[in-house]
Write an enzyme that holds these catalytic residues in place. Structure first.
Site, PDB file in Angstrom:
ATOM      1  CE  LYS A   1     -10.982   7.542  -1.046  1.00 35.34           C
ATOM      2  NZ  LYS A   1     -11.545   6.626  -0.058  1.00 35.34           N
TER       3      LYS A   1
HETATM    4  N1  PMP Z   1     -10.562   0.914   1.703  1.00 31.84           N
HETATM    5  C1  PMP Z   1     -11.522   1.757   1.311  1.00 31.84           C
HETATM    6  C2  PMP Z   1     -12.729   1.207   0.631  1.00 31.84           C
HETATM    7  C3  PMP Z   1     -11.402   3.128   1.560  1.00 31.84           C
HETATM    8  O1  PMP Z   1     -12.364   3.976   1.175  1.00 31.84           O
HETATM    9  C4  PMP Z   1     -10.267   3.614   2.228  1.00 31.84           C
HETATM   10  C5  PMP Z   1     -10.155   5.084   2.525  1.00 31.84           C
HETATM   11  N2  PMP Z   1      -9.520   5.765   1.491  1.00 31.84           N
HETATM   12  C6  PMP Z   1      -9.276   2.697   2.603  1.00 31.84           C
HETATM   13  C7  PMP Z   1      -9.454   1.355   2.323  1.00 31.84           C
HETATM   14  C8  PMP Z   1      -8.018   3.159   3.257  1.00 31.84           C
HETATM   15  O2  PMP Z   1      -7.232   3.858   2.327  1.00 31.84           O
HETATM   16  P1  PMP Z   1      -6.261   5.052   2.783  1.00 31.84           P
HETATM   17  O3  PMP Z   1      -5.347   4.470   3.778  1.00 31.84           O
HETATM   18  O4  PMP Z   1      -5.581   5.441   1.525  1.00 31.84           O
HETATM   19  O5  PMP Z   1      -7.112   6.101   3.335  1.00 31.84           O
END
Ligand code: PMP
Length: 308
Positions: A160
């Site tokens: 991220k």
């Molecule tokens: N895809 C993206 C691009 C994201 O930013 C997120 C949020 N973190 C997710 C998917 C979902 O990930 P998570 O379940 O770990 O929040």
């Protein structure tokens, strides 16, 4: 969104308005930071952080990929200390349902060279409520974005990284302008990748499908939880390429993400999904997810880190 009182900043708890960086901070100018979004749920045993170990691991791995050392104000941090800091931030505030840790290059230099630029670590707590709006449980609308999900050659797609979210922000703006809640981002091959801040699932032919990691998605913590729950409920889950056609003609579509949790999709590009109502399968999976996250179902107790 409601602000919380204290922000954890480089080892100290400071007032919300005092958590400041210089305008020349490297990350502000070049996107050189890594962040997380983590939910906090109220449980019978007090507030619990959902899958803290997995979020902290992704954060630390992202820093490794970006070459950001975990040294803040001259003090070296370990993975365990990162988790302890997140807990401390949650403990220092009231009514927290979402935490956003961010490790980023700060400094006061002009120029791209990230080598030797000091890093900062901020942990912000808020009360977010429903990320996709109060009515999201009644079904959300998606549009397909004209912007591509950045692939593995554009940056570390599995991390991220702040700068990688430019395409997501453009896509989100596109969606909002068209009266939709979220945008579906396709990858370089034209396959469905994910939404701007959520992974995507569909149900068709009696099976659950979600784009595989090879499609250039973020390996969502919620995605992993939902795959596990769906399998435990007896569904076959296929992690494979998903096309726009398959998604649009699925019986059910839903998004998963820390902020969005589990959000049923009822419209894609002006076409009704299934019968236009939130689907039964996603509702069942969502209920199980909520029970686990709020400490009512003890099968996955190791997913909860109690704050007190
Ligand atoms: N895809 C993206 C691009 C994201 O930013 C997120 C949020 N973190 C997710 C998917 C979902 O990930 P998570 O379940 O770990 O929040």
């Amino acid at each position: 969104m409601e602000k919380c009182e204290k922000i954890w900043f480089n080892g100290k708890l400071v007032d919300w308005n005092d958590a400041k960086v210089h305008v020349l901070a490297h990350a502000l100018n070049y996107g050189t930071g890594v962040f997380e979004g983590i939910r906090v749920y109220n449980t019978p045993k007090g507030p619990a952080i959902f899958r803290l170990k997995d979020h902290a691991k992704r954060l630390v791995d992202g820093c490794k990929m970006m070459g950001i050392d975990l040294v803040f104000d001259g003090k070296e941090y370990t993975y365990q200390m990162v988790m302890d800091a997140i807990k401390e931030a949650v403990r220092a505030n009231k009514n927290v349902d979402y935490v956003k840790p961010c490790i980023f290059l700060s400094g006061e230099e002009v120029g791209l060279n990230p080598v030797g630029v000091p890093a900062s670590f901020a942990i912000t707590c808020i009360n977010m409520g429903a990320y996709l709006g109060k009515n999201a449980t009644a079904g959300i609308k998606l549009v397909t974005s004209s912007w591509q999900r950045p692939d593995y050659l554009c940056g570390p797609a599995g991390a991220k990284v702040n700068g990688s979210y430019v395409a997501s922000c453009l896509a989100k703006r596109e969606a909002i302008r068209q009266g939709a809640n979220e945008a579906v981002m396709l990858n370089k091959e034209g396959h469905v990748a994910e939404c701007t801040g959520e992974n995507i699932f569909m149900y068709k032919f009696g099976k659950v499908f979600t784009p595989s990691v090879a499609e250039g998605i973020l390996q969502g913590v919620t995605r992993a939880s939902i795959i596990q729950i769906a399998k435990d409920l007896g569904y076959e889950v296929c992690e494979c390429p998903v096309t726009r056609f398959q998604l649009t003609t699925a019986d059910e579509v839903w998004l998963t993400g820390t902020a969005a949790e589990v959000a049923p999709v009822t419209e894609i590009d002006g076409r009704t999904v299934g019968d236009g109502k939130p689907g039964e399968i996603s509702a069942k999976i969502h209920q199980k997810f909520s029970d686990i996250a709020t400490g009512k179902d003890h099968k996955y107790d190791d997913w909860l880190d109690y704050v007190e």
